[in-house]
Design a protein around this motif. Structure first.
Motif, mmCIF file in Angstrom:
data_model
loop_
_atom_site.group_PDB
_atom_site.id
_atom_site.type_symbol
_atom_site.label_atom_id
_atom_site.label_comp_id
_atom_site.label_asym_id
_atom_site.label_seq_id
_atom_site.Cartn_x
_atom_site.Cartn_y
_atom_site.Cartn_z
ATOM 1 N N HIS A 109 2.716 15.517 4.302
ATOM 2 C CA HIS A 109 2.543 15.548 5.750
ATOM 3 C C HIS A 109 3.593 14.758 6.538
ATOM 4 O O HIS A 109 3.749 14.977 7.740
ATOM 5 N N PHE A 110 4.267 13.834 5.872
ATOM 6 C CA PHE A 110 5.287 12.991 6.521
ATOM 7 C C PHE A 110 6.509 12.932 5.602
ATOM 8 O O PHE A 110 6.829 11.878 5.058
ATOM 9 N N PRO A 111 7.202 14.062 5.396
ATOM 10 C CA PRO A 111 8.267 14.106 4.380
ATOM 11 C C PRO A 111 9.433 13.148 4.633
ATOM 12 O O PRO A 111 10.152 12.805 3.691
ATOM 13 N N HIS A 112 9.605 12.680 5.866
ATOM 14 C CA HIS A 112 10.703 11.765 6.188
ATOM 15 C C HIS A 112 10.398 10.313 5.804
ATOM 16 O O HIS A 112 11.289 9.469 5.823
ATOM 17 N N ILE A 113 9.173 10.007 5.438
ATOM 18 C CA ILE A 113 8.766 8.625 5.148
ATOM 19 C C ILE A 113 9.246 8.208 3.754
ATOM 20 O O ILE A 113 9.075 8.942 2.786
ATOM 21 N N ASN A 114 9.836 6.997 3.660
ATOM 22 C CA ASN A 114 10.296 6.507 2.357
ATOM 23 C C ASN A 114 9.655 5.178 1.958
ATOM 24 O O ASN A 114 9.963 4.629 0.916
ATOM 25 N N GLU A 115 8.740 4.680 2.799
ATOM 26 C CA GLU A 115 8.088 3.408 2.484
ATOM 27 C C GLU A 115 6.722 3.349 3.176
ATOM 28 O O GLU A 115 6.574 3.799 4.311
ATOM 29 N N LEU A 116 5.744 2.812 2.461
ATOM 30 C CA LEU A 116 4.437 2.506 3.040
ATOM 31 C C LEU A 116 4.345 0.993 3.157
ATOM 32 O O LEU A 116 4.729 0.284 2.226
ATOM 33 N N VAL A 117 3.867 0.505 4.291
ATOM 34 C CA VAL A 117 3.685 -0.939 4.455
ATOM 35 C C VAL A 117 2.264 -1.211 4.927
ATOM 36 O O VAL A 117 1.611 -0.334 5.509
ATOM 37 N N LEU A 118 1.806 -2.399 4.644
ATOM 38 C CA LEU A 118 0.494 -2.824 5.122
ATOM 39 C C LEU A 118 0.500 -4.328 5.256
ATOM 40 O O LEU A 118 1.339 -5.019 4.687
ATOM 41 N N GLY A 119 -0.454 -4.794 6.047
ATOM 42 C CA GLY A 119 -0.661 -6.225 6.180
ATOM 43 C C GLY A 119 -2.041 -6.547 5.655
ATOM 44 O O GLY A 119 -2.997 -5.839 5.946
ATOM 45 N N VAL A 120 -2.133 -7.596 4.853
ATOM 46 C CA VAL A 120 -3.428 -7.980 4.297
ATOM 47 C C VAL A 120 -3.665 -9.455 4.618
ATOM 48 O O VAL A 120 -2.754 -10.272 4.512
ATOM 49 N N ASN A 121 -4.878 -9.758 5.065
ATOM 50 C CA ASN A 121 -5.196 -11.141 5.429
ATOM 51 C C ASN A 121 -4.987 -12.059 4.235
ATOM 52 O O ASN A 121 -5.396 -11.745 3.119
ATOM 53 N N VAL A 122 -4.359 -13.202 4.478
ATOM 54 C CA VAL A 122 -4.034 -14.153 3.417
ATOM 55 C C VAL A 122 -5.262 -14.539 2.585
ATOM 56 O O VAL A 122 -5.189 -14.549 1.357
ATOM 57 N N PRO A 123 -6.436 -14.819 3.193
ATOM 58 C CA PRO A 123 -7.591 -15.188 2.366
ATOM 59 C C PRO A 123 -8.187 -14.026 1.563
ATOM 60 O O PRO A 123 -8.990 -14.251 0.666
ATOM 61 N N ASN A 124 -7.796 -12.791 1.861
ATOM 62 C CA ASN A 124 -8.414 -11.620 1.226
ATOM 63 C C ASN A 124 -7.744 -11.306 -0.117
ATOM 64 O O ASN A 124 -7.009 -10.324 -0.254
ATOM 65 N N LYS A 125 -8.022 -12.164 -1.099
ATOM 66 C CA LYS A 125 -7.380 -12.052 -2.420
ATOM 67 C C LYS A 125 -7.770 -10.767 -3.143
ATOM 68 O O LYS A 125 -6.972 -10.182 -3.869
ATOM 69 N N ALA A 126 -9.005 -10.287 -2.954
ATOM 70 C CA ALA A 126 -9.444 -9.054 -3.628
ATOM 71 C C ALA A 126 -8.608 -7.865 -3.157
ATOM 72 O O ALA A 126 -8.165 -7.047 -3.969
ATOM 73 N N ALA A 127 -8.366 -7.784 -1.850
ATOM 74 C CA ALA A 127 -7.551 -6.686 -1.324
ATOM 75 C C ALA A 127 -6.109 -6.800 -1.813
ATOM 76 O O ALA A 127 -5.504 -5.798 -2.200
ATOM 77 N N GLN A 128 -5.575 -8.013 -1.840
ATOM 78 C CA GLN A 128 -4.204 -8.198 -2.333
ATOM 79 C C GLN A 128 -4.084 -7.728 -3.772
ATOM 80 O O GLN A 128 -3.111 -7.057 -4.138
ATOM 81 N N ALA A 129 -5.075 -8.055 -4.594
ATOM 82 C CA ALA A 129 -5.057 -7.639 -6.003
ATOM 83 C C ALA A 129 -5.140 -6.117 -6.114
ATOM 84 O O ALA A 129 -4.432 -5.505 -6.927
ATOM 85 N N LEU A 130 -5.990 -5.493 -5.298
ATOM 86 C CA LEU A 130 -6.113 -4.034 -5.302
ATOM 87 C C LEU A 130 -4.780 -3.386 -4.944
ATOM 88 O O LEU A 130 -4.311 -2.480 -5.640
ATOM 89 N N TYR A 131 -4.153 -3.835 -3.860
ATOM 90 C CA TYR A 131 -2.894 -3.243 -3.423
ATOM 91 C C TYR A 131 -1.810 -3.430 -4.482
ATOM 92 O O TYR A 131 -1.046 -2.506 -4.762
ATOM 93 N N ALA A 132 -1.749 -4.609 -5.100
ATOM 94 C CA ALA A 132 -0.757 -4.862 -6.149
ATOM 95 C C ALA A 132 -0.979 -3.925 -7.333
ATOM 96 O O ALA A 132 -0.029 -3.362 -7.887
ATOM 97 N N LYS A 133 -2.226 -3.726 -7.707
ATOM 98 C CA LYS A 133 -2.578 -2.832 -8.812
ATOM 99 C C LYS A 133 -2.134 -1.386 -8.522
ATOM 100 O O LYS A 133 -1.842 -0.623 -9.436
ATOM 101 N N CYS A 134 -2.079 -1.035 -7.228
ATOM 102 C CA CYS A 134 -1.707 0.320 -6.813
ATOM 103 C C CYS A 134 -0.213 0.447 -6.493
ATOM 104 O O CYS A 134 0.215 1.448 -5.920
ATOM 105 N N GLY A 135 0.571 -0.565 -6.856
ATOM 106 C CA GLY A 135 2.022 -0.463 -6.725
ATOM 107 C C GLY A 135 2.631 -1.098 -5.486
ATOM 108 O O GLY A 135 3.836 -0.995 -5.270
ATOM 109 N N PHE A 136 1.820 -1.757 -4.668
ATOM 110 C CA PHE A 136 2.355 -2.442 -3.493
ATOM 111 C C PHE A 136 2.915 -3.798 -3.919
ATOM 112 O O PHE A 136 2.353 -4.473 -4.771
ATOM 113 N N VAL A 137 4.028 -4.176 -3.305
ATOM 114 C CA VAL A 137 4.734 -5.401 -3.656
ATOM 115 C C VAL A 137 4.639 -6.385 -2.487
ATOM 116 O O VAL A 137 4.849 -6.006 -1.333
#
Length: 159
Positions: A109-137
């Motif tokens: 749907h967005f063929p021109h996109i080459n990067e996905l970004v997100l912001g995750v709250n610093v205290p939200n360690k569970a979300a950070q772990a999930l995103y890292a597991k899914c390939g987010f750096v």
């Protein structure tokens, strides 16, 4: 679990009304209703439903153009915001599955996109772990969110 991602349309309003999001979740994110209203006013915001059959299990927004500016200087990036899973569906792997489906959905749907970004709250360690597991750096950068500092994470769409 045969999940699919789809754009929100008005005929899905009853699914949004049945979606349960807790006060705790609302500390970190806006509700689907608020996000849909924002998307109606700003055509660079796209409300996305992650469906398991006919059940809405996860909701998030893809924000293009100006939306990504606080997170990256890449104008071919897409921001993932307000990512949540229905309270009664948490712990079933839906968030991870939705994140795994996302790159192909974006390529379609967005063929021109080459990067996905997100912001995750610093205290939200569970979300950070999930995103890292899914390939987010973790980009090693912090930006100000609507309540707290948030950590910027990105996923390269190249390759």
């Amino acid at each position: 679990m045969s999940m699919k991602l789809m754009f929100y349309e008005d005929n899905a309003q009853s699914l949004i009304e049945e979606y349960t999001i807790t006060e705790e979740q609302l500390r970190y994110t806006k509700s689907p209703q608020e996000n849909i209203e924002l998307a109606r006013q700003d055509h660079s915001r796209h409300a996305i439903l992650a469906m398991d059959g006919d059940k809405l299990v996860t909701f998030f927004v893809l924000h293009e153009k100006e939306g990504v500016k606080p997170y990256t200087s890449n104008d071919q990036a897409l921001l993932i915001r307000s990512f949540s899973t229905d309270y009664y569906e948490q712990g079933k792997g839906y968030a991870q599955k939705a994140l795994h489906l996302l790159p192909d959905f974006v390529r379609q749907h967005f063929p021109h996109i080459n990067e996905l970004v997100l912001g995750v709250n610093v205290p939200n360690k569970a979300a950070q772990a999930l995103y890292a597991k899914c390939g987010f750096v973790d980009e090693g950068r912090l930006v100000m969110g609507f309540r707290d500092e948030i950590k910027v994470m990105s996923y390269s769409m190249k390759g």
